[in-house]
Design a protein around this motif. Sequence first.
Motif, PDB file in Angstrom:
ATOM      1  N   GLU A 347      -0.384 -13.757  -8.656  1.00 25.48           N
ATOM      2  CA  GLU A 347      -0.390 -12.308  -8.475  1.00 25.48           C
ATOM      3  C   GLU A 347      -1.701 -11.896  -7.842  1.00 25.48           C
ATOM      4  N   GLY A 348      -1.619 -11.092  -6.766  1.00 27.28           N
ATOM      5  CA  GLY A 348      -2.816 -10.719  -6.033  1.00 27.28           C
ATOM      6  C   GLY A 348      -3.810  -9.890  -6.808  1.00 27.28           C
ATOM      7  N   THR A 349      -3.371  -9.246  -7.895  1.00 32.48           N
ATOM      8  CA  THR A 349      -4.313  -8.476  -8.708  1.00 32.48           C
ATOM      9  C   THR A 349      -5.249  -9.382  -9.481  1.00 32.48           C
ATOM     10  N   GLN A 350      -4.907 -10.671  -9.549  1.00 27.07           N
ATOM     11  CA  GLN A 350      -5.784 -11.675 -10.155  1.00 27.07           C
ATOM     12  C   GLN A 350      -6.538 -12.397  -9.039  1.00 27.07           C
ATOM     13  N   GLY A 409      -7.069 -13.824  -3.434  1.00 26.82           N
ATOM     14  CA  GLY A 409      -6.869 -12.620  -4.220  1.00 26.82           C
ATOM     15  C   GLY A 409      -6.861 -11.401  -3.335  1.00 26.82           C
ATOM     16  N   ASN A 410      -6.542 -10.248  -3.926  1.00 23.88           N
ATOM     17  CA  ASN A 410      -6.473  -9.016  -3.157  1.00 23.88           C
ATOM     18  C   ASN A 410      -7.850  -8.507  -2.769  1.00 23.88           C
ATOM     19  N   THR A 411      -8.869  -8.869  -3.555  1.00 23.67           N
ATOM     20  CA  THR A 411     -10.249  -8.504  -3.216  1.00 23.67           C
ATOM     21  C   THR A 411     -11.100  -9.768  -3.203  1.00 23.67           C
ATOM     22  N   PRO A 426      -1.332  -7.154  -3.538  1.00 25.19           N
ATOM     23  CA  PRO A 426      -1.463  -6.823  -4.966  1.00 25.19           C
ATOM     24  C   PRO A 426      -0.136  -7.006  -5.696  1.00 25.19           C
ATOM     25  N   ALA A 427       0.493  -8.140  -5.461  1.00 28.45           N
ATOM     26  CA  ALA A 427       1.827  -8.424  -6.020  1.00 28.45           C
ATOM     27  C   ALA A 427       2.004  -9.935  -5.993  1.00 28.45           C
TER      28      ALA A 427
END
Length: 456
Positions: A347-350, A409-411, A426-427
């Motif tokens: 998951e991109g939030t991680q 990751g997303n960031t 972010p998914a």
Amino acid sequence: MPETPAGPVPGALLPDSYVRTVGRFAYVWGWPMVSMINRRTALTSVPEPGLRGGVLPNAPLGRVCMLTDYIPAGQRFVACTNQDVLYGFGFGSIDEQPAVFQVPDFGDRFWVAAAWDHRTDSFAQMGKQYGTKPGFYAVVGPHWDGELPEGITGSFRSTTALAAFCPRVFIEDTPEDRAAVMELLPYVTIYPLDQFDGTMKTDDWANVPTFPVPGEVSAGEIRWVDPEHFFDQLPEVLATVPPLPGEESLYQQFRTLLAAAEASPEVKQTLLEVAQEAEQELISPLLRWEFNGPAAGNGWFSPKNNSAFGTDYLTRAAIARSNMFENAPQETKYIFTDTDVDGGQLEGTQGYTVTFAAGDLPPVHGFFSLTLYNEHHFYFENDLGRYSLGTKNPDLVYGDDGSLTIYVGNTRPDGAPESNWLPAPPAAFSLYIRDYWPEQAILDGTWLPPRVERVG
């Protein structure tokens, strides 16, 4: 002694449960080949080589169109493309007209040219790893019995008349290498045998026309198999794809089923329901990488028989659904995962790290890359325009101990080099390692893919 029937006797009453059982199996068996029919129809419906929607190479039968840059992120024609090579793509009806692969002198540059039959099995061996010399290589159909003209360097025969073509030429992500490739690219082409005259032809791939995209484009891959029409198209598969040894009785079972549907509206309606159910219950789940090959270690999966499926109908259908047109294993080893090393969905939030220990990069003669795909197996469009990292990226930063860590990751994590960051949505997403011209340690599983570890 009377001949033993290979299936129910024509005209026999077929129970609903039997129709559903055989119908579901026929759907999995035939799905990749119906997909090939529909892709051929759509991607050859152009008057000359060009770009569909300005992004995907399309060409008339017997031709190919080459890209002059990495394939754009917005295309939805073919899932799981890469950004390591310049692609070409086309189809041929090679019983009617063989096709000529024109091969220039690539020098030390890695290249490979694949050709797949209607079953999606690879049948030609052309590329740097095969020591293929510059020249002209014919691909012919199973029933073509003409004579190849003088000047043809070699030939390959398909088991089916329908074939797909895909030359791939490696390119580093630098202006210098792009300029060098552009010198070669006009000579990379495929054309019908009746156009062969023994001279190297050129195509101005940088100035091909653009053709509109038919229909709507969604977030996922174009729907190449429509359950509503599957059993209407299956007869073409049975008529044009000869059975493998031992498949003769299978063909007869399917033909008996189709004949019953022709004679009975009730059976036909049942098959329509079967197709819709099988698409959801059997085909859709195959997008998950865990169904695309055995475990490869550390939570990754990898097929062992890609493009040489034989009667492994499950893997053939899985790869056709998730990742159509893979090279043969000795040409490219594909390793993929939806999860981290502990089994959690990516998951991109991680944030995650993918670390290759010093001296433990994928052992290849060609190149490797790590690509990130969204939940539909397409690129996550981002401000960096970055979708993969690997051999093509000369600016990767290595640790003091010689290890290589890629941050996903997303960031971007604090302190992580931007050159080593692979942006994620972010998914949910997945990761995919390509090893072109793999060494034996990759082929036999001695080399293990890296751990994908969640950070924080």
